[in-house]
Design an enzyme around this catalytic site. Sequence first.
Site, PDB file in Angstrom:
ATOM      1  N   SER A  88     -55.792  28.107  44.282  1.00  0.00           N
ATOM      2  CA  SER A  88     -54.994  28.878  45.235  1.00  0.00           C
ATOM      3  C   SER A  88     -54.723  28.178  46.558  1.00  0.00           C
ATOM      4  O   SER A  88     -53.979  28.718  47.380  1.00  0.00           O
ATOM      5  CB  SER A  88     -55.656  30.221  45.504  1.00  0.00           C
ATOM      6  OG  SER A  88     -55.359  31.106  44.458  1.00  0.00           O
ATOM      7  N   TYR A 187     -55.495  41.228  46.443  1.00  0.00           N
ATOM      8  CA  TYR A 187     -55.107  39.865  46.082  1.00  0.00           C
ATOM      9  C   TYR A 187     -54.282  39.872  44.804  1.00  0.00           C
ATOM     10  O   TYR A 187     -54.668  40.467  43.802  1.00  0.00           O
ATOM     11  CB  TYR A 187     -56.353  39.006  45.889  1.00  0.00           C
ATOM     12  CG  TYR A 187     -56.063  37.532  45.916  1.00  0.00           C
ATOM     13  CD1 TYR A 187     -56.080  36.830  47.112  1.00  0.00           C
ATOM     14  CD2 TYR A 187     -55.760  36.858  44.747  1.00  0.00           C
ATOM     15  CE1 TYR A 187     -55.802  35.471  47.148  1.00  0.00           C
ATOM     16  CE2 TYR A 187     -55.479  35.505  44.773  1.00  0.00           C
ATOM     17  CZ  TYR A 187     -55.507  34.816  45.964  1.00  0.00           C
ATOM     18  OH  TYR A 187     -55.221  33.480  45.992  1.00  0.00           O
ATOM     19  N   SER A 188     -53.129  39.208  44.839  1.00  0.00           N
ATOM     20  CA  SER A 188     -52.243  39.225  43.674  1.00  0.00           C
ATOM     21  C   SER A 188     -51.526  37.887  43.523  1.00  0.00           C
ATOM     22  O   SER A 188     -50.674  37.530  44.342  1.00  0.00           O
ATOM     23  CB  SER A 188     -51.210  40.344  43.798  1.00  0.00           C
ATOM     24  OG  SER A 188     -50.315  40.311  42.704  1.00  0.00           O
ATOM     25  N   ASN A 189     -51.858  37.176  42.471  1.00  0.00           N
ATOM     26  CA  ASN A 189     -51.143  35.955  42.137  1.00  0.00           C
ATOM     27  C   ASN A 189     -49.689  36.228  41.772  1.00  0.00           C
ATOM     28  O   ASN A 189     -48.835  35.360  41.900  1.00  0.00           O
ATOM     29  CB  ASN A 189     -51.841  35.245  40.972  1.00  0.00           C
ATOM     30  CG  ASN A 189     -53.143  34.608  41.393  1.00  0.00           C
ATOM     31  OD1 ASN A 189     -53.167  33.556  42.000  1.00  0.00           O
ATOM     32  ND2 ASN A 189     -54.250  35.268  41.086  1.00  0.00           N
ATOM     33  N   GLY A 326     -59.701  27.911  46.399  1.00  0.00           N
ATOM     34  CA  GLY A 326     -59.004  28.177  45.153  1.00  0.00           C
ATOM     35  C   GLY A 326     -59.858  27.943  43.928  1.00  0.00           C
ATOM     36  O   GLY A 326     -60.762  27.110  43.929  1.00  0.00           O
TER      37      GLY A 326
END
Length: 371
Positions: A88, A187-189, A326
Amino acid sequence: MKRVLRVLVVGVAVLAVSGVPGVAGATAGVGPDRGGLQRELDSVAGATAVGALAEVRDGKGVWRGTSGVAVRGTSRPVPVDGLFRVGSITKTFVATVVLQLVAEGRVRLEDSVERWLPGVVPNGRNITLRQLLNHTSGLYDYVKAVPKPPSPEFFADRWRTRTASEQIQQALAHPPTSQHPGKEYAYSNTGYLLLGEVIQKVTGRTYGQEIERRVIRPLRLRGTVMPGTSPWIPGPHPHGYVPTDLNLTGYVDYTELNPTLFGAGGDMISTTHDLNRFFGALLGGRLLPKYLLKQMETAGTPTHDYGLGLSWKDTTCGIRVYGNDGDALAYNAWSFSSADGRHQVSIAVTPTFRVDPDDAVDAFVDKAVCG
């Protein structure tokens, strides 16, 4: 992918009843072991990882070190200049490109997703680019729907090329985490997959091409790679592993995989040197005007120290450091710099999944910054 991919193996860590073979005593430091940095890095590797590598920059110079081994079951040292998947931390590069487009007047932070990607996201007219950047969009994280090891489905998908559209639709099959975009941090990819699509819509080039054009080449980040669909890490690197059973009795080398699993949320490959160089340039004002850097450093909600693709932490000596961390499944990475650039630290590990490495890494960062 910022701890979220650790969810893929959280069951392994929780259910583990025994550890894996200890880390070999292979250590290497460039220059004197200032302030016990090598000892602290050995603690990180010994407790949490097959191998670790780090670079620390401050007024005393540059210290680089490694610990553990590059390949399980061997004495091969971790290359001090090794490449690794940064997970990330990719998001900070993507956010930088989006904010450069804002500075150029090509997009606005308050633009809706619907404006740039019409019909893609339900309620897209009420979700802004800012909310995608600071994880307050409420969109379900597609990573939570990814098969988990040690399931056969997980390993069967290792080489499959995924598209952003496919993964976005996978996320949208689930209800949102919030009905009120902008109000709650989750949290969202998925949000960063959408930002990658917006970058392409605005520029006519992929997010990877824009990162290369706007960041990698100007900063001469020679060890940083946008891999696309290539499964390889193109240079010296430690190998990364995932467990094959819930008791941590078996591991498979997962160094190579199709990185489209991560996409714009975490597919980049880099080095500790390049990450320090990038965050030094970002916080030093070389990539963004001051007003946008300030917004990047402003939390989206009072409950989380996360702004527009950038997070921060306060060390025990009172120095705040900015950066990101990340997960890329078989690799974990962290990179943080003080606002004045006087303190920089980047570290990567190939985890064993016995314990979460965050506490040990936090101790290393604190030692590196505070001495």
